[in-house]
Design a protein around this motif. Structure first.
Motif, mmCIF file in Angstrom:
data_model
loop_
_atom_site.group_PDB
_atom_site.id
_atom_site.type_symbol
_atom_site.label_atom_id
_atom_site.label_comp_id
_atom_site.label_asym_id
_atom_site.label_seq_id
_atom_site.Cartn_x
_atom_site.Cartn_y
_atom_site.Cartn_z
ATOM 1 N N PRO A 98 32.750 -30.572 35.621
ATOM 2 C CA PRO A 98 31.439 -29.918 35.541
ATOM 3 C C PRO A 98 31.398 -28.761 34.540
ATOM 4 N N HIS A 99 31.690 -29.056 33.294
ATOM 5 C CA HIS A 99 31.708 -28.027 32.259
ATOM 6 C C HIS A 99 31.109 -28.572 30.964
ATOM 7 N N ILE A 100 30.664 -27.670 30.113
ATOM 8 C CA ILE A 100 30.271 -28.042 28.757
ATOM 9 C C ILE A 100 31.516 -28.496 28.015
ATOM 10 N N SER A 101 31.376 -29.503 27.186
ATOM 11 C CA SER A 101 32.539 -30.108 26.522
ATOM 12 C C SER A 101 33.290 -29.135 25.625
ATOM 13 N N ARG A 102 32.637 -28.077 25.183
ATOM 14 C CA ARG A 102 33.287 -27.107 24.297
ATOM 15 C C ARG A 102 34.262 -26.186 25.029
ATOM 16 N N LEU A 103 34.119 -26.066 26.323
ATOM 17 C CA LEU A 103 34.896 -25.082 27.057
ATOM 18 C C LEU A 103 36.349 -25.525 27.244
ATOM 19 N N ASP A 104 37.246 -24.545 27.222
ATOM 20 C CA ASP A 104 38.659 -24.840 27.459
ATOM 21 C C ASP A 104 38.864 -25.474 28.830
ATOM 22 N N GLU A 105 38.036 -25.069 29.799
ATOM 23 C CA GLU A 105 38.166 -25.618 31.154
ATOM 24 C C GLU A 105 37.958 -27.130 31.162
ATOM 25 N N ALA A 106 37.046 -27.610 30.318
ATOM 26 C CA ALA A 106 36.805 -29.054 30.246
ATOM 27 C C ALA A 106 38.051 -29.770 29.739
ATOM 28 N N HIS A 107 38.660 -29.224 28.708
ATOM 29 C CA HIS A 107 39.871 -29.842 28.163
ATOM 30 C C HIS A 107 41.025 -29.783 29.164
ATOM 31 N N GLN A 108 41.174 -28.658 29.825
ATOM 32 C CA GLN A 108 42.271 -28.526 30.768
ATOM 33 C C GLN A 108 42.131 -29.497 31.934
ATOM 34 N N GLN A 109 40.925 -29.642 32.460
ATOM 35 C CA GLN A 109 40.723 -30.582 33.560
ATOM 36 C C GLN A 109 40.900 -32.021 33.099
ATOM 37 N N LEU A 110 40.471 -32.320 31.875
ATOM 38 C CA LEU A 110 40.664 -33.667 31.346
ATOM 39 C C LEU A 110 42.148 -33.970 31.191
ATOM 40 N N LYS A 111 42.903 -33.038 30.670
ATOM 41 C CA LYS A 111 44.344 -33.242 30.505
ATOM 42 C C LYS A 111 45.021 -33.459 31.858
ATOM 43 N N THR A 112 44.561 -32.762 32.866
ATOM 44 C CA THR A 112 45.124 -32.941 34.211
ATOM 45 C C THR A 112 44.841 -34.343 34.732
ATOM 46 N N ASP A 131 26.337 -30.052 14.790
ATOM 47 C CA ASP A 131 27.533 -29.316 15.171
ATOM 48 C C ASP A 131 28.059 -29.787 16.524
ATOM 49 N N ASP A 132 27.147 -30.061 17.463
ATOM 50 C CA ASP A 132 27.566 -30.512 18.795
ATOM 51 C C ASP A 132 28.269 -31.862 18.742
ATOM 52 N N VAL A 133 27.649 -32.831 18.084
ATOM 53 C CA VAL A 133 28.235 -34.172 18.058
ATOM 54 C C VAL A 133 29.511 -34.186 17.220
ATOM 55 N N SER A 134 29.542 -33.391 16.151
ATOM 56 C CA SER A 134 30.761 -33.294 15.345
ATOM 57 C C SER A 134 31.895 -32.687 16.161
ATOM 58 N N HIS A 135 31.589 -31.656 16.927
ATOM 59 C CA HIS A 135 32.605 -31.036 17.782
ATOM 60 C C HIS A 135 33.161 -32.042 18.786
ATOM 61 N N ASP A 136 32.273 -32.744 19.485
ATOM 62 C CA ASP A 136 32.742 -33.674 20.513
ATOM 63 C C ASP A 136 33.592 -34.781 19.915
ATOM 64 N N TYR A 137 33.211 -35.267 18.754
ATOM 65 C CA TYR A 137 34.008 -36.307 18.099
ATOM 66 C C TYR A 137 35.384 -35.773 17.694
ATOM 67 N N HIS A 138 35.402 -34.677 16.971
ATOM 68 C CA HIS A 138 36.673 -34.187 16.439
ATOM 69 C C HIS A 138 37.598 -33.635 17.524
ATOM 70 N N GLN A 139 37.037 -32.953 18.524
ATOM 71 C CA GLN A 139 37.884 -32.339 19.535
ATOM 72 C C GLN A 139 38.387 -33.331 20.583
ATOM 73 N N TYR A 140 37.674 -34.429 20.783
ATOM 74 C CA TYR A 140 38.090 -35.390 21.803
ATOM 75 C C TYR A 140 38.781 -36.613 21.195
#
Length: 203
Positions: A98-112, A131-140
């Protein structure tokens, strides 16, 4: 259910924002990927799930072992929409971050959730600015298996959409130049779905 039946139910009963025909064609393309590559789509990740309809479609047709939603859960819902969403989460065992995809918490929970596993299909339908769609593509992209698929909703572009702040279509045009294999499903004036296919890593 068949892809056609699933897409129709999603648009009629699950409050999907997608076009039924485009959704059906996407489901067929995912099935074809599995058949041609002899590679099971086992882990599905969706960024921006709204009422859960498209994630439910992937889960219904692909039967993944893990279906993950990244969404801050701030979208307003009517009682009917909330009931539908809760039912889909329960029926298909969504794991919700339950987080915005940009947040570190989203990445940490996904990695878990993933551990040492990788994602077979990523569907990006979160923020619609470039910027939003570019971020989601590159970061994920780091979480993707090879071969795998990345999908984008709202790839259709028009002056009205651009003026309204939706620039996914501009990013999609870039994707089509980068990836030699892609599919684009766009029916009349609906928003469109695009898929790019990540090739196996060179041995």
């Amino acid at each position: 259910m068949t892809p056609k039946e699933t897409a129709e139910i999603a648009c009629r009963d699950w409050f999907a924002y997608q076009n039924s025909f485009e959704l059906e064609m996407t489901l067929c393309a995912l099935q074809q990927f599995e058949a041609e590559r002899q590679s099971k789509i086992d882990i599905v990740l969706e960024i921006g799930v709204a009422h859960g309809a498209t994630l439910a479609c992937w889960a219904e047709i692909l039967k993944p072992r893990l279906a993950i939603a990244i969404d801050p859960l701030t979208i307003p819902r009517t009682p009917e929409q909330q009931k539908s969403y809760d039912g889909l989460v329960s029926r298909y065992s969504f794991r919700v971050i339950p987080h915005i995809s940009r947040l570190d918490e989203a990445h940490q929970q996904l990695k878990t959730l993933l551990g040492d596993q990788k994602v077979d299909f990523l569907f990006i339908d979160g923020g619609h600015s470039y910027d939003d769609v570019s971020h989601d593509y590159h970061q994920y992209l780091q979480y993707m298996k090879r071969p795998s698929i990345i999908g984008f909703h709202d790839v259709y572009q028009s002056d009205a959409l651009s003026d309204g702040g939706s620039h996914v279509g501009f990013f999609w045009e870039r994707m089509k130049r980068i990836y030699p294999k892609y599919d684009e499903f766009q029916f009349h004036s609906s928003m469109g779905i695009g898929l790019v296919y990540l090739e196996p890593e060179a041995s």
